[in-house]
Motif scaffolding. Structure first.
Motif, PDB file in Angstrom:
ATOM      1  N   GLU A   1       1.448  -2.156  12.746  1.00 40.19           N
ATOM      2  CA  GLU A   1       1.564  -0.902  12.005  1.00 40.19           C
ATOM      3  C   GLU A   1       0.889  -0.976  10.634  1.00 40.19           C
ATOM      4  O   GLU A   1       0.713   0.050   9.979  1.00 40.19           O
ATOM      5  CB  GLU A   1       3.040  -0.540  11.810  1.00 40.19           C
ATOM      6  CG  GLU A   1       3.838  -0.452  13.102  1.00 40.19           C
ATOM      7  CD  GLU A   1       3.335   0.642  14.026  1.00 40.19           C
ATOM      8  OE1 GLU A   1       2.720   1.604  13.529  1.00 40.19           O
ATOM      9  OE2 GLU A   1       3.552   0.539  15.248  1.00 40.19           O
ATOM     10  N   LEU A   2       0.535  -2.177  10.204  1.00 39.64           N
ATOM     11  CA  LEU A   2      -0.119  -2.333   8.899  1.00 39.64           C
ATOM     12  C   LEU A   2      -1.608  -2.052   9.014  1.00 39.64           C
ATOM     13  O   LEU A   2      -2.228  -2.338  10.044  1.00 39.64           O
ATOM     14  CB  LEU A   2       0.073  -3.747   8.374  1.00 39.64           C
ATOM     15  CG  LEU A   2       1.427  -4.093   7.762  1.00 39.64           C
ATOM     16  CD1 LEU A   2       1.511  -5.595   7.512  1.00 39.64           C
ATOM     17  CD2 LEU A   2       1.647  -3.338   6.454  1.00 39.64           C
ATOM     18  N   PRO A   3      -2.222  -1.498   7.956  1.00 40.05           N
ATOM     19  CA  PRO A   3      -3.678  -1.384   7.941  1.00 40.05           C
ATOM     20  C   PRO A   3      -4.324  -2.755   8.065  1.00 40.05           C
ATOM     21  O   PRO A   3      -3.776  -3.757   7.584  1.00 40.05           O
ATOM     22  CB  PRO A   3      -3.975  -0.769   6.569  1.00 40.05           C
ATOM     23  CG  PRO A   3      -2.708  -0.147   6.127  1.00 40.05           C
ATOM     24  CD  PRO A   3      -1.602  -0.952   6.739  1.00 40.05           C
TER      25      PRO A   3
ATOM     26  N   ALA B  96       3.191  -3.875   0.394  1.00 38.82           N
ATOM     27  CA  ALA B  96       3.185  -3.957   1.853  1.00 38.82           C
ATOM     28  C   ALA B  96       4.278  -3.071   2.446  1.00 38.82           C
ATOM     29  O   ALA B  96       4.056  -2.370   3.440  1.00 38.82           O
ATOM     30  CB  ALA B  96       3.374  -5.408   2.300  1.00 38.82           C
ATOM     31  N   VAL B  97       5.458  -3.081   1.820  1.00 37.55           N
ATOM     32  CA  VAL B  97       6.547  -2.228   2.291  1.00 37.55           C
ATOM     33  C   VAL B  97       6.191  -0.757   2.090  1.00 37.55           C
ATOM     34  O   VAL B  97       6.473   0.091   2.946  1.00 37.55           O
ATOM     35  CB  VAL B  97       7.858  -2.581   1.560  1.00 37.55           C
ATOM     36  CG1 VAL B  97       8.955  -1.575   1.897  1.00 37.55           C
ATOM     37  CG2 VAL B  97       8.310  -3.985   1.931  1.00 37.55           C
ATOM     38  N   ALA B  98       5.544  -0.441   0.950  1.00 39.05           N
ATOM     39  CA  ALA B  98       5.146   0.944   0.679  1.00 39.05           C
ATOM     40  C   ALA B  98       4.178   1.468   1.730  1.00 39.05           C
ATOM     41  O   ALA B  98       4.240   2.636   2.126  1.00 39.05           O
ATOM     42  CB  ALA B  98       4.528   1.054  -0.714  1.00 39.05           C
ATOM     43  N   LEU B  99       3.278   0.603   2.194  1.00 33.40           N
ATOM     44  CA  LEU B  99       2.337   1.013   3.238  1.00 33.40           C
ATOM     45  C   LEU B  99       3.076   1.415   4.512  1.00 33.40           C
ATOM     46  O   LEU B  99       2.729   2.408   5.157  1.00 33.40           O
ATOM     47  CB  LEU B  99       1.356  -0.124   3.539  1.00 33.40           C
ATOM     48  CG  LEU B  99       0.222  -0.331   2.543  1.00 33.40           C
ATOM     49  CD1 LEU B  99      -0.515  -1.626   2.851  1.00 33.40           C
ATOM     50  CD2 LEU B  99      -0.743   0.842   2.573  1.00 33.40           C
ATOM     51  N   LEU B 100       4.081   0.645   4.889  1.00 41.26           N
ATOM     52  CA  LEU B 100       4.842   0.974   6.087  1.00 41.26           C
ATOM     53  C   LEU B 100       5.716   2.202   5.874  1.00 41.26           C
ATOM     54  O   LEU B 100       5.845   3.045   6.768  1.00 41.26           O
ATOM     55  CB  LEU B 100       5.700  -0.218   6.502  1.00 41.26           C
ATOM     56  CG  LEU B 100       4.938  -1.375   7.136  1.00 41.26           C
ATOM     57  CD1 LEU B 100       5.837  -2.580   7.295  1.00 41.26           C
ATOM     58  CD2 LEU B 100       4.378  -0.965   8.483  1.00 41.26           C
ATOM     59  N   ASN B 101       6.308   2.323   4.700  1.00 43.42           N
ATOM     60  CA  ASN B 101       7.147   3.486   4.427  1.00 43.42           C
ATOM     61  C   ASN B 101       6.341   4.775   4.446  1.00 43.42           C
ATOM     62  O   ASN B 101       6.851   5.840   4.803  1.00 43.42           O
ATOM     63  CB  ASN B 101       7.852   3.329   3.074  1.00 43.42           C
ATOM     64  CG  ASN B 101       9.007   2.352   3.141  1.00 43.42           C
ATOM     65  OD1 ASN B 101       9.500   2.047   4.224  1.00 43.42           O
ATOM     66  ND2 ASN B 101       9.437   1.859   1.999  1.00 43.42           N
ATOM     67  N   ALA B 102       5.067   4.685   4.041  1.00 39.04           N
ATOM     68  CA  ALA B 102       4.220   5.880   4.033  1.00 39.04           C
ATOM     69  C   ALA B 102       4.092   6.473   5.422  1.00 39.04           C
ATOM     70  O   ALA B 102       3.961   7.692   5.581  1.00 39.04           O
ATOM     71  CB  ALA B 102       2.834   5.541   3.473  1.00 39.04           C
TER      72      ALA B 102
END
Length: 389
Positions: free
Chosen positions: A205-207, A220-226
């Protein structure tokens, strides 16, 4: 070819977790220790204790464990002791402040990302040692970056031996140690078992860029939360950038103008676009796209060759290639799940099917101002995607 086992643990003032964990893996026997490498994330004092009790002197416990149970050589030296630095790069004595906590989170996350970037390895992470926050961060970091072959575990030690400063593993022969109140304990009778812990793997799920960039734990958490938030798109007609749920993706000029065209169609609530027939350039579609480019006064952003190609009509092959490249860059910059609502999708509207953005016009902000910053006061990860136009 077998994957090399890498054991990664966190520890504070109890280096016993290292030998307890290796013993538990040996007893379980489903994970080979052949070629194993051991790494310990700890504080300055923790590293000193680990060196003195596990590595040096006649009573070094790791060599004794290997000899007692005939284990294969395990690569572990002082270079495998990873001391957490503070925000100034100085070795942490202990984790006491919020800044220390953030430094530990980032350092642990980076180490897990580094170890999971090696395709020929299997990473085995233990939660057994260190402060509770260290255990949380290493477990969460493995959830962020862990692969199918990676595992998470904890060791369970029988109560009387747990946290005893002289207990390192159950010995094959009787050895007596004493409790604080003077009661004798036979280390041969201790029980140490391995508890496997299932975890959610979020790596896909990460870029793609997040797998190579040194992102902080919070980023990293912010990317997933987005990806869990309702889709919100910002597009500027002055810069070739998209901001998708606060994450910026830079495009090449023709990809950007193709996207602007579909944004314009979305805002006009147009029916899905019917792609041209391959080998038969469609001048009507080309004129529609040129009309949007001229509407936003962007002709000077295109090369004469690109303008001439548009005036000849839009052919399916080049258009499909440009769309595929655009989708690839969205996935690289946003991750698979977050990218999906921002793609030019294959849709069906009543009896008509074609290509369109599935966003509602209300989810799109089209501005003539450069997109220089994030949607709000939080940091915006910026992912630049290169490529030829």
């Amino acid at each position: 070819m077998a994957q090399q086992p890498i054991f990664l643990m966190v520890a504070g003032l109890s280096p016993q977790v290292v030998t307890e964990t290796l013993y538990a893996f040996h007893r379980e026997s489903s994970t080979s220790l052949v070629g194993a490498e051991l790494h310990l994330i700890t504080t300055l004092e923790g590293a000193q204790r680990a060196e003195l009790t596990l590595l040096t002197g006649a009573n070094a416990r790791l060599p004794k464990l290997i000899a007692d149970y005939g284990l294969p050589d395990i690569r572990f030296s002082t270079t495998h002791l990873h001391i957490i630095p503070d925000s100034q790069g100085r070795p942490l004595e202990d984790i006491r402040t919020p800044d220390d906590n953030a430094a530990a989170a980032n350092f642990i996350t980076q180490r897990v990302r580094d170890f999971t970037s090696r395709p020929d390895t299997a990473l085995h992470v233990s939660l057994a040692g260190g402060r509770k926050t260290m255990g949380f961060y290493i477990g969460y970091a493995l959830s962020l970056y862990g692969r199918e072959q990676d595992t998470l575990s904890h060791v369970l030690v029988s109560e009387r031996f747990e946290s005893h400063p002289e207990f390192f593993y159950p010995t094959p022969e009787s050895q007596v140690i004493y409790t604080r109140d003077g009661k004798p304990l036979d280390t041969r009778r201790a029980e140490v078992t391995l508890a496997r812990i299932p975890f959610v793997r979020l790596r896909d799920e990460l870029p793609q860029e997040a797998l190579v960039q040194q992102l902080s734990f919070s980023d990293a958490v912010a990317l997933l939360n987005a990806a869990t938030q309702p889709a919100q798109l910002r597009v500027s007609v002055s810069t070739p950038r998209l901001i998708c749920n606060g994450i910026s993706v830079t495009l090449e000029p023709m990809e950007w103008m193709l996207y602007l065209w579909f944004v314009h169609r979305c805002q006009q609530r147009a029916e899905p676009l019917t792609p041209p027939v391959e080998g038969h350039p469609d001048r009507a579609l080309a004129n529609e796209m040129l009309g949007v480019i001229r509407h936003f006064d962007l002709e000077d952003r295109l090369s004469p060759r690109s303008l001439a190609a548009l005036e000849d009509g839009l052919d399916l092959g080049p258009l499909r290639t440009r769309r595929s490249t655009l989708h690839r860059k969205l996935k690289l910059g946003l991750g698979r799940r977050l990218a999906e609502p921002f793609m030019i999708a294959n849709v069906r509207h009543q009896r008509h099917s074609g290509w369109a953005l599935t966003l509602c016009p209300e989810q799109i902000t089209l501005t003539h101002h450069p997109l220089d910053g994030p949607l709000d006061s939080s940091p915006t990860p910026h992912v630049s995607q290169g490529g030829a136009t």
